[in-house]
Design a protein around this motif. Structure first.
Motif, PDB file in Angstrom:
ATOM      1  N   ILE A  74       0.879  -1.161   0.000  1.00  0.00           N
ATOM      2  CA  ILE A  74       0.000   0.000   0.000  1.00  0.00           C
ATOM      3  C   ILE A  74       0.917   1.212   0.000  1.00  0.00           C
ATOM      4  CG2 ILE A  74      -1.727   1.335   1.275  1.00  0.00           C
ATOM      5  CD1 ILE A  74      -2.775  -1.327   2.370  1.00  0.00           C
ATOM      6  N   TYR A  75       0.640   2.121  -0.898  1.00  0.00           N
ATOM      7  CA  TYR A  75       1.534   3.279  -1.019  1.00  0.00           C
ATOM      8  C   TYR A  75       0.764   4.526  -1.434  1.00  0.00           C
ATOM      9  CZ  TYR A  75       1.389   2.218  -6.035  1.00  0.00           C
ATOM     10  OH  TYR A  75       0.982   1.972  -7.320  1.00  0.00           O
ATOM     11  N   ASP A  76       1.412   5.661  -1.196  1.00  0.00           N
ATOM     12  CA  ASP A  76       0.879   6.963  -1.577  1.00  0.00           C
ATOM     13  C   ASP A  76       1.295   7.232  -3.019  1.00  0.00           C
ATOM     14  OD1 ASP A  76       0.257   9.627  -2.009  1.00  0.00           O
ATOM     15  OD2 ASP A  76       1.238  10.354  -0.181  1.00  0.00           O
ATOM     16  N   HIS A  77       0.341   7.204  -3.932  1.00  0.00           N
ATOM     17  CA  HIS A  77       0.710   7.369  -5.342  1.00  0.00           C
ATOM     18  C   HIS A  77       1.073   8.818  -5.686  1.00  0.00           C
ATOM     19  CE1 HIS A  77      -3.655   8.246  -5.923  1.00  0.00           C
ATOM     20  NE2 HIS A  77      -3.183   9.084  -6.821  1.00  0.00           N
ATOM     21  N   GLN A  79       3.457  10.266  -4.036  1.00  0.00           N
ATOM     22  CA  GLN A  79       4.872  10.374  -3.686  1.00  0.00           C
ATOM     23  C   GLN A  79       5.689  10.492  -4.972  1.00  0.00           C
ATOM     24  OE1 GLN A  79       6.359  10.506  -0.546  1.00  0.00           O
ATOM     25  NE2 GLN A  79       8.152  11.007  -1.764  1.00  0.00           N
ATOM     26  N   HIS A 105      -7.103   1.378  -6.654  1.00  0.00           N
ATOM     27  CA  HIS A 105      -7.138   2.705  -6.043  1.00  0.00           C
ATOM     28  C   HIS A 105      -7.997   2.621  -4.788  1.00  0.00           C
ATOM     29  CE1 HIS A 105      -5.280   4.485  -9.573  1.00  0.00           C
ATOM     30  NE2 HIS A 105      -6.074   3.700 -10.292  1.00  0.00           N
ATOM     31  N   HIS A 109      -5.364   9.210  -2.187  1.00  0.00           N
ATOM     32  CA  HIS A 109      -3.914   9.168  -1.998  1.00  0.00           C
ATOM     33  C   HIS A 109      -3.310   7.769  -2.063  1.00  0.00           C
ATOM     34  CE1 HIS A 109      -3.322  13.367  -0.945  1.00  0.00           C
ATOM     35  NE2 HIS A 109      -4.463  13.297  -0.280  1.00  0.00           N
ATOM     36  N   ASN A 110      -4.069   6.759  -1.725  1.00  0.00           N
ATOM     37  CA  ASN A 110      -3.501   5.426  -1.515  1.00  0.00           C
ATOM     38  C   ASN A 110      -3.898   4.416  -2.574  1.00  0.00           C
ATOM     39  OD1 ASN A 110      -2.181   5.867   1.151  1.00  0.00           O
ATOM     40  ND2 ASN A 110      -4.272   6.445   1.695  1.00  0.00           N
ATOM     41  N   CYS A 111      -2.911   3.605  -2.925  1.00  0.00           N
ATOM     42  CA  CYS A 111      -3.132   2.491  -3.848  1.00  0.00           C
ATOM     43  C   CYS A 111      -2.679   1.202  -3.174  1.00  0.00           C
ATOM     44  CB  CYS A 111      -2.327   2.676  -5.130  1.00  0.00           C
ATOM     45  SG  CYS A 111      -2.879   4.066  -6.121  1.00  0.00           S
ATOM     46  N   LEU A 112      -3.324   0.116  -3.533  1.00  0.00           N
ATOM     47  CA  LEU A 112      -2.912  -1.216  -3.114  1.00  0.00           C
ATOM     48  C   LEU A 112      -2.469  -1.938  -4.369  1.00  0.00           C
ATOM     49  CD1 LEU A 112      -4.475  -3.660  -0.678  1.00  0.00           C
ATOM     50  CD2 LEU A 112      -4.046  -4.440  -3.001  1.00  0.00           C
ATOM     51  N   LYS A 138       3.652   2.523   2.491  1.00  0.00           N
ATOM     52  CA  LYS A 138       3.110   2.533   3.849  1.00  0.00           C
ATOM     53  C   LYS A 138       3.012   1.142   4.458  1.00  0.00           C
ATOM     54  CE  LYS A 138       0.416   6.683   2.964  1.00  0.00           C
ATOM     55  NZ  LYS A 138      -0.914   7.281   2.977  1.00  0.00           N
TER      56      LYS A 138
END
Length: 152
Positions: A74-77, A79, A105, A109-112, A138
Motif C-alpha cells: 500500500i503506497y501513496d501514489h 509520492q 485505487h 492518496h492510496n493504492c494497493l 506505507k
C-alpha cells in the motif's frame, strides 16, 4: 513405509496423533473458524505451511520455479517518483520474474498493489525489501510459497 509412499504419491495414509485435550479444543476451534470440513484438512495445510517455511529459511530450491511470492503493498501514489522506482526495481531483477500485478485505487492518496513473483528465494526477498523501503510505501508484506511441482 517410505517405499509405499513413493510408489503411491496420491494415496492417503492414516496415522494417529495424541494431543492434550486443550490443544485438541483449539484445533477444533480453528477448524470451525476457518471453514475446514475436517481435522485432516487443517493438519495437511499446517504441515504444508511448515514445509514451505523451512524451504525458504534453508534456501532450498533447484531453479527459478522453486519459489513464488505475493508481495502486497500500500503506497501513496502522490509520492514523487515512487512508481518509477518500483518499476525500476522490478525490471532490473535478473533472478525474479514478475508474473502479474494488480493495482487498486483505495482512495485519493492510496493504492494497493499485488505483485506475483517467481524466482530464486534471495531475489524475491531482495525485491520485497527494496520496494518496502521506498519513501511513500506505507505497508508491504510478502507471502512466501513454493511451486508445489511435487505435491506436498
Amino acid at each position: 513405509m517410505q517405499d509405499k509412499v513413493k510408489n503411491n504419491k496420491d494415496s492417503i495414509i492414516r496415522f494417529s496423533v495424541s494431543l492434550p485435550a486443550t490443544l485438541l479444543e483449539e484445533l477444533d476451534y480453528k477448524i470451525t473458524q476457518n471453514g475446514y470440513t475436517s481435522r485432516s484438512e487443517l493438519v495437511r495445510d499446517m504441515i504444508r505451511e511448515k514445509i514451505v517455511d523451512e524451504k525458504w529459511e534453508k534456501g532450498e530450491g533447484e531453479g527459478t520455479e522453486e519459489y513464488l511470492g505475493v508481495l502486497v503493498i500500500i503506497y501513496d501514489h502522490h509520492q514523487n517518483g515512487l512508481n518509477q522506482k518500483m518499476n525500476k526495481i522490478q525490471h532490473e531483477s535478473e533472478s525474479v520474474e514478475v508474473l502479474c500485478t494488480t493495482h487498486i485505487h483505495i482512495d485519493h492518496h492510496n493504492c494497493l498493489e499485488t505483485l506475483i513473483l517467481c524466482g530464486n528465494q534471495p531475489g524475491i526477498e531482495k525485491i520485497s525489501i527494496e520496494i518496502a523501503g521506498l519513501l511513500g510505501v506505507k505497508f508491504a508484506k510478502l507471502t512466501r510459497t513454493a511451486s508445489f511441482k511435487e505435491s506436498i
